[in-house]
Enzyme design. Structure first.
Site, PDB file in Angstrom:
ATOM      1  N   SER A 216      -6.721   6.363  12.462  1.00 50.27           N
ATOM      2  CA  SER A 216      -6.917   6.981  11.085  1.00 50.27           C
ATOM      3  C   SER A 216      -7.812   8.400  12.213  1.00 50.27           C
ATOM      4  O   SER A 216      -8.899   8.192  13.453  1.00 50.27           O
ATOM      5  CB  SER A 216      -7.864   6.869  10.883  1.00 50.27           C
ATOM      6  OG  SER A 216      -8.929   7.808  10.035  1.00 50.27           O
ATOM      7  N   SER A 217      -8.025   9.488  11.545  1.00 50.17           N
ATOM      8  CA  SER A 217      -8.161  10.489  12.216  1.00 50.17           C
ATOM      9  C   SER A 217     -10.014  10.584  12.270  1.00 50.17           C
ATOM     10  O   SER A 217     -10.705  11.379  12.744  1.00 50.17           O
ATOM     11  CB  SER A 217      -7.910  12.291  11.621  1.00 50.17           C
ATOM     12  OG  SER A 217      -8.301  12.419  10.063  1.00 50.17           O
ATOM     13  N   CYS A 218     -10.263   9.628  12.034  1.00 52.07           N
ATOM     14  CA  CYS A 218     -12.054   9.805  11.841  1.00 52.07           C
ATOM     15  C   CYS A 218     -12.607   8.697  12.434  1.00 52.07           C
ATOM     16  O   CYS A 218     -13.978   8.413  12.853  1.00 52.07           O
ATOM     17  CB  CYS A 218     -12.402   9.243  10.294  1.00 52.07           C
ATOM     18  SG  CYS A 218     -12.180   7.106  10.332  1.00 52.07           S
TER      19      CYS A 218
ATOM     20  N   GLY B 139       0.616  -1.008   0.017  1.00 55.89           N
ATOM     21  CA  GLY B 139       0.627   0.267  -0.294  1.00 55.89           C
ATOM     22  C   GLY B 139       0.999   1.139  -0.400  1.00 55.89           C
ATOM     23  O   GLY B 139       1.548   0.977  -0.033  1.00 55.89           O
TER      24      GLY B 139
ATOM     25  N   TRP C 288     -16.582  17.242  -5.642  1.00 52.60           N
ATOM     26  CA  TRP C 288     -17.414  17.052  -5.169  1.00 52.60           C
ATOM     27  C   TRP C 288     -17.953  18.265  -3.382  1.00 52.60           C
ATOM     28  O   TRP C 288     -16.362  18.553  -3.446  1.00 52.60           O
ATOM     29  CB  TRP C 288     -17.194  15.991  -4.378  1.00 52.60           C
ATOM     30  CG  TRP C 288     -18.144  14.949  -5.171  1.00 52.60           C
ATOM     31  CD1 TRP C 288     -17.957  15.123  -6.212  1.00 52.60           C
ATOM     32  CD2 TRP C 288     -18.359  13.332  -4.965  1.00 52.60           C
ATOM     33  NE1 TRP C 288     -18.461  13.740  -6.783  1.00 52.60           N
ATOM     34  CE2 TRP C 288     -18.871  12.529  -5.856  1.00 52.60           C
ATOM     35  CE3 TRP C 288     -18.557  12.857  -3.735  1.00 52.60           C
ATOM     36  CZ2 TRP C 288     -19.521  11.525  -5.382  1.00 52.60           C
ATOM     37  CZ3 TRP C 288     -19.668  11.393  -3.738  1.00 52.60           C
ATOM     38  CH2 TRP C 288     -19.336  10.804  -4.586  1.00 52.60           C
TER      39      TRP C 288
ATOM     40  N   GLY D 178       3.189   1.391   3.414  1.00 54.74           N
ATOM     41  CA  GLY D 178       3.500   0.083   3.414  1.00 54.74           C
ATOM     42  C   GLY D 178       4.882   0.036   3.098  1.00 54.74           C
ATOM     43  O   GLY D 178       5.672  -0.122   2.529  1.00 54.74           O
TER      44      GLY D 178
ATOM     45  N   LYS E 239     -11.094   0.766  13.357  1.00 54.35           N
ATOM     46  CA  LYS E 239     -10.080   1.331  14.234  1.00 54.35           C
ATOM     47  C   LYS E 239      -9.908   1.561  15.754  1.00 54.35           C
ATOM     48  O   LYS E 239      -8.759   1.259  17.015  1.00 54.35           O
ATOM     49  CB  LYS E 239      -9.445   2.662  13.206  1.00 54.35           C
ATOM     50  CG  LYS E 239      -9.640   3.136  12.666  1.00 54.35           C
ATOM     51  CD  LYS E 239      -7.885   1.863  12.220  1.00 54.35           C
ATOM     52  CE  LYS E 239      -7.836   1.733   9.825  1.00 54.35           C
ATOM     53  NZ  LYS E 239      -6.340   1.285  10.601  1.00 54.35           N
TER      54      LYS E 239
ATOM     55  N   THR F 232      -3.303  11.825   9.836  1.00 52.58           N
ATOM     56  CA  THR F 232      -4.060  12.547   9.321  1.00 52.58           C
ATOM     57  C   THR F 232      -3.776  11.982   8.191  1.00 52.58           C
ATOM     58  O   THR F 232      -3.999  11.168   7.511  1.00 52.58           O
ATOM     59  CB  THR F 232      -3.812  14.217   9.254  1.00 52.58           C
ATOM     60  OG1 THR F 232      -4.817  15.127   9.259  1.00 52.58           O
ATOM     61  CG2 THR F 232      -2.216  14.336   8.835  1.00 52.58           C
TER      62      THR F 232
ATOM     63  N   TYR G 152     -15.220   1.925   9.353  1.00 55.70           N
ATOM     64  CA  TYR G 152     -14.349   2.068   9.676  1.00 55.70           C
ATOM     65  C   TYR G 152     -13.508   2.616  10.909  1.00 55.70           C
ATOM     66  O   TYR G 152     -12.811   1.738  11.517  1.00 55.70           O
ATOM     67  CB  TYR G 152     -14.040   2.528   8.362  1.00 55.70           C
ATOM     68  CG  TYR G 152     -12.454   3.004   7.849  1.00 55.70           C
ATOM     69  CD1 TYR G 152     -11.252   2.157   7.616  1.00 55.70           C
ATOM     70  CD2 TYR G 152     -11.621   4.801   7.866  1.00 55.70           C
ATOM     71  CE1 TYR G 152     -10.422   2.522   7.156  1.00 55.70           C
ATOM     72  CE2 TYR G 152     -10.439   5.013   7.990  1.00 55.70           C
ATOM     73  CZ  TYR G 152      -9.747   4.046   7.604  1.00 55.70           C
ATOM     74  OH  TYR G 152      -8.215   4.382   6.953  1.00 55.70           O
TER      75      TYR G 152
ATOM     76  N   HIS H  51      -9.547   8.657  -2.037  1.00 56.45           N
ATOM     77  CA  HIS H  51      -9.373   9.910  -1.287  1.00 56.45           C
ATOM     78  C   HIS H  51      -9.514  11.651  -2.536  1.00 56.45           C
ATOM     79  O   HIS H  51      -9.139  11.103  -3.165  1.00 56.45           O
ATOM     80  CB  HIS H  51      -8.621  10.249  -0.229  1.00 56.45           C
ATOM     81  CG  HIS H  51      -8.849   8.695   0.992  1.00 56.45           C
ATOM     82  ND1 HIS H  51      -7.248   7.934   1.394  1.00 56.45           N
ATOM     83  CD2 HIS H  51      -8.980   8.141   0.676  1.00 56.45           C
ATOM     84  CE1 HIS H  51      -7.688   7.333   2.035  1.00 56.45           C
ATOM     85  NE2 HIS H  51      -9.099   7.121   2.163  1.00 56.45           N
TER      86      HIS H  51
HETATM   87  N1  LIG Z   1      -3.788   6.932   3.191  1.00 56.76           N
HETATM   88  C1  LIG Z   1      -4.493   7.304   4.267  1.00 56.76           C
HETATM   89  O1  LIG Z   1      -4.582   8.533   4.237  1.00 56.76           O
HETATM   90  C2  LIG Z   1      -4.655   7.058   6.113  1.00 56.76           C
HETATM   91  C3  LIG Z   1      -5.051   7.541   6.503  1.00 56.76           C
HETATM   92  C4  LIG Z   1      -5.027   7.187   8.436  1.00 56.76           C
HETATM   93  C5  LIG Z   1      -4.770   6.276   8.490  1.00 56.76           C
HETATM   94  N2  LIG Z   1      -4.386   4.953   7.147  1.00 56.76           N
HETATM   95  C6  LIG Z   1      -3.892   4.486   7.573  1.00 56.76           C
HETATM   96  O2  LIG Z   1      -2.718   3.176   7.052  1.00 56.76           O
HETATM   97  C7  LIG Z   1      -2.878   2.030   7.054  1.00 56.76           C
HETATM   98  C8  LIG Z   1      -2.869   2.177   5.744  1.00 56.76           C
HETATM   99  O3  LIG Z   1      -3.378   3.237   4.390  1.00 56.76           O
HETATM  100  P1  LIG Z   1      -2.957   3.066   3.106  1.00 56.76           P
HETATM  101  O4  LIG Z   1      -3.243   4.297   2.671  1.00 56.76           O
HETATM  102  O5  LIG Z   1      -1.040   3.058   2.900  1.00 56.76           O
HETATM  103  O6  LIG Z   1      -3.257   2.128   2.474  1.00 56.76           O
HETATM  104  P2  LIG Z   1      -3.769   1.371   1.094  1.00 56.76           P
HETATM  105  O7  LIG Z   1      -3.039   2.184   0.282  1.00 56.76           O
HETATM  106  O8  LIG Z   1      -4.425   0.995   0.589  1.00 56.76           O
HETATM  107  O9  LIG Z   1      -2.168   0.198   1.749  1.00 56.76           O
HETATM  108  C9  LIG Z   1      -3.523  -1.183   2.299  1.00 56.76           C
HETATM  109  C10 LIG Z   1      -2.648  -2.739   1.798  1.00 56.76           C
HETATM  110  O10 LIG Z   1      -3.409  -3.873   2.617  1.00 56.76           O
HETATM  111  C11 LIG Z   1      -3.287  -4.289   1.805  1.00 56.76           C
HETATM  112  N3  LIG Z   1      -4.239  -5.486   2.402  1.00 56.76           N
HETATM  113  C12 LIG Z   1      -5.564  -4.734   2.151  1.00 56.76           C
HETATM  114  N4  LIG Z   1      -6.719  -6.608   2.872  1.00 56.76           N
HETATM  115  C13 LIG Z   1      -5.620  -7.300   2.960  1.00 56.76           C
HETATM  116  C14 LIG Z   1      -5.694  -8.438   3.648  1.00 56.76           C
HETATM  117  N5  LIG Z   1      -6.729  -9.511   3.122  1.00 56.76           N
HETATM  118  N6  LIG Z   1      -4.290  -9.697   3.369  1.00 56.76           N
HETATM  119  C15 LIG Z   1      -3.217  -8.694   2.855  1.00 56.76           C
HETATM  120  N7  LIG Z   1      -3.111  -7.401   2.579  1.00 56.76           N
HETATM  121  C16 LIG Z   1      -4.611  -7.325   2.442  1.00 56.76           C
HETATM  122  C17 LIG Z   1      -3.825  -4.359   0.541  1.00 56.76           C
HETATM  123  O11 LIG Z   1      -3.518  -4.710  -0.588  1.00 56.76           O
HETATM  124  P3  LIG Z   1      -3.850  -5.574  -1.534  1.00 56.76           P
HETATM  125  O12 LIG Z   1      -4.555  -3.862  -2.716  1.00 56.76           O
HETATM  126  O13 LIG Z   1      -3.643  -6.271  -2.718  1.00 56.76           O
HETATM  127  O14 LIG Z   1      -5.328  -5.583  -0.866  1.00 56.76           O
HETATM  128  C18 LIG Z   1      -2.966  -3.219   0.357  1.00 56.76           C
HETATM  129  O15 LIG Z   1      -1.259  -3.339   0.404  1.00 56.76           O
HETATM  130  C19 LIG Z   1      -4.158   1.949   7.156  1.00 56.76           C
HETATM  131  O16 LIG Z   1      -4.081   1.349   8.704  1.00 56.76           O
HETATM  132  C20 LIG Z   1      -5.197   3.589   7.132  1.00 56.76           C
HETATM  133  O17 LIG Z   1      -6.097   2.553   7.989  1.00 56.76           O
HETATM  134  C21 LIG Z   1      -3.985   5.585   6.100  1.00 56.76           C
END
Ligand SMILES: NC(=O)c1ccc[n+]([C@@H]2O[C@H](COP(=O)([O-])OP(=O)(O)OC[C@H]3O[C@@H](n4cnc5c(N)ncnc54)[C@H](OP(=O)(O)O)[C@@H]3O)[C@@H](O)[C@H]2O)c1
Length: 313
Positions: A109-111, A15, A204, A18, A142, A166, A138, A181
């Site tokens: 998450s901030s939500c 992701g 939007w 990650g 969290k 955030t 969601y 997003h």
């Molecule tokens: N991005 C933001 O603004 C934000 C804000 C607040 C919190 N966060 C938190 O930060 C973390 C990472 O966010 P991100 O934006 O990097 O998310 P992301 O880009 O959507 O990445 C999520 C990763 O999780 C993997 N995943 C989902 N379901 C899975 C499963 N069943 N088994 C194995 N892997 C799985 C996905 O793989 P596949 O794509 O192959 O399914 C993807 O690689 C999350 O916990 C998110 O809630 C993010």
């Protein structure tokens, strides 16, 4: 302090966050990283995750996987969101304890904060009022993850910390217009409009809500800072940029960066979500961390990455 050869598992490494964690850990000299693709290990599968922990025995875990996807996904697929996310995090937290992981970082998450939370949102505001309904499934997952880490710390004396990011943006974000997003969505819209020479871009909502955005490399730098024994408390900790912008201001910045010359139309019939969202980051600031990348610089880096990906398609 994590030693440079410590065995570190980055769950969800494909992701946006990650990928940046792996990049940041590698450039900081960590050389024993464990990653596994979601196609090889489904983290909702309890017995497979158990087997993986028995084989790998990581010392540190960054818990980044998530099933998510903007306002539309949150509104239309709440059952999937709550079921999958509860499973993933329960498996990872429980088997981390069983494998005697030295420290785990859970991403909230901030939500999770109440809809009408006083701004900027302090960590102690958690569960002090009703949530924004579009985020509820969601957010509840969290909150369960944060509470689970706290319960394991209390009962088993683990060191599982919870970090509240955030809105994060940057390379490897999701640019699919149906599930993205706000930042990646606007970048794609403006880029498309510029390429097609459209006269207008429709956005939007009213453009009035205020949001905070942090560049992903700054965020992962904060995660590593916190994992390196700068923070060992059960109480969650906010990580943000420290300033917010209105969606209109953001859209104007992206318009400028992408070079779109047309008009912006705000579609008031679409939902705005929470009116304001800004984290209080005084706790992490006091520990000595603050963000380095301003919004304009972060957006430029993100757009450069996006254009390169589009070019390679
Ligand atoms: N991005 C933001 O603004 C934000 C804000 C607040 C919190 N966060 C938190 O930060 C973390 C990472 O966010 P991100 O934006 O990097 O998310 P992301 O880009 O959507 O990445 C999520 C990763 O999780 C993997 N995943 C989902 N379901 C899975 C499963 N069943 N088994 C194995 N892997 C799985 C996905 O793989 P596949 O794509 O192959 O399914 C993807 O690689 C999350 O916990 C998110 O809630 C993010």
């Amino acid at each position: 302090m994590m030693s440079k050869d410590a065995k570190i598992f980055i769950a969800g490494y494909e992701g946006m966050i990650g990928t940046a964690l792996v990049r940041c850990l590698k450039t900081t000299g960590f050389n024993n990283l464990i990653t596994i693709s979601s196609s090889l290990l489904d983290l909702t599968n309890q017995s497979e995750v158990h087997k993986f922990f028995l084989q790998e025995v990581p010392e540190y875990v960054f818990l980044a996987p998530i099933k998510e996807g903007g306002i539309l996904t949150n509104t239309n697929y709440p059952a999937e969101l709550i079921y999958i996310n509860l499973q993933i995090q329960s498996n990872l937290i429980h088997f981390s304890w069983e494998a005697k992981v030295k420290k785990l970082l859970f991403l909230g998450s901030s939500c999770i904060y109440p809809k009408f939370c006083p701004q900027p949102m302090k960590e102690k505001a958690l569960l002090t009022g009703p949530m924004e309904p579009t985020n509820e499934a969601y957010a509840i997952a969290k909150i369960a993850g944060i509470k689970m880490c706290q319960a394991y710390n209390k009962q088993y004396n683990t060191n599982f910390i919870s970090v509240i990011p955030t809105n994060i943006y940057g390379p490897y974000d999701n640019f699919d217009l149906k599930t993205s997003h706000v930042i990646p969505g606007l970048i794609r819209k403006f880029h498309q409009a510029k390429t097609r020479k459209d006269r207008q871009v429709i956005i939007w909502g009213t453009g009035n809500p205020r949001r905070e955005f942090l560049f992903v490399d700054d965020f992962t730098n904060a995660c590593i800072f916190l994992m390196n024994n700068n923070y060992n408390q059960s109480e969650m900790i906010n990580v943000g940029y420290g300033k917010d912008v209105s969606i209109k201001e953001l859209a104007l910045k992206i318009k400028e960066i992408t070079g779109f010359n047309g008009e912006l139309i705000f579609d008031n019939t679409k939902p705005d979500g929470m009116p304001n969202k800004l984290l209080d980051i005084s706790k992490i600031n006091k520990l000595g961390w603050s963000a380095k990348t301003d919004l304009k610089k972060g957006l430029k880096k993100t757009y450069t990455w996006f254009k390169e990906i589009e070019r390679l398609k």
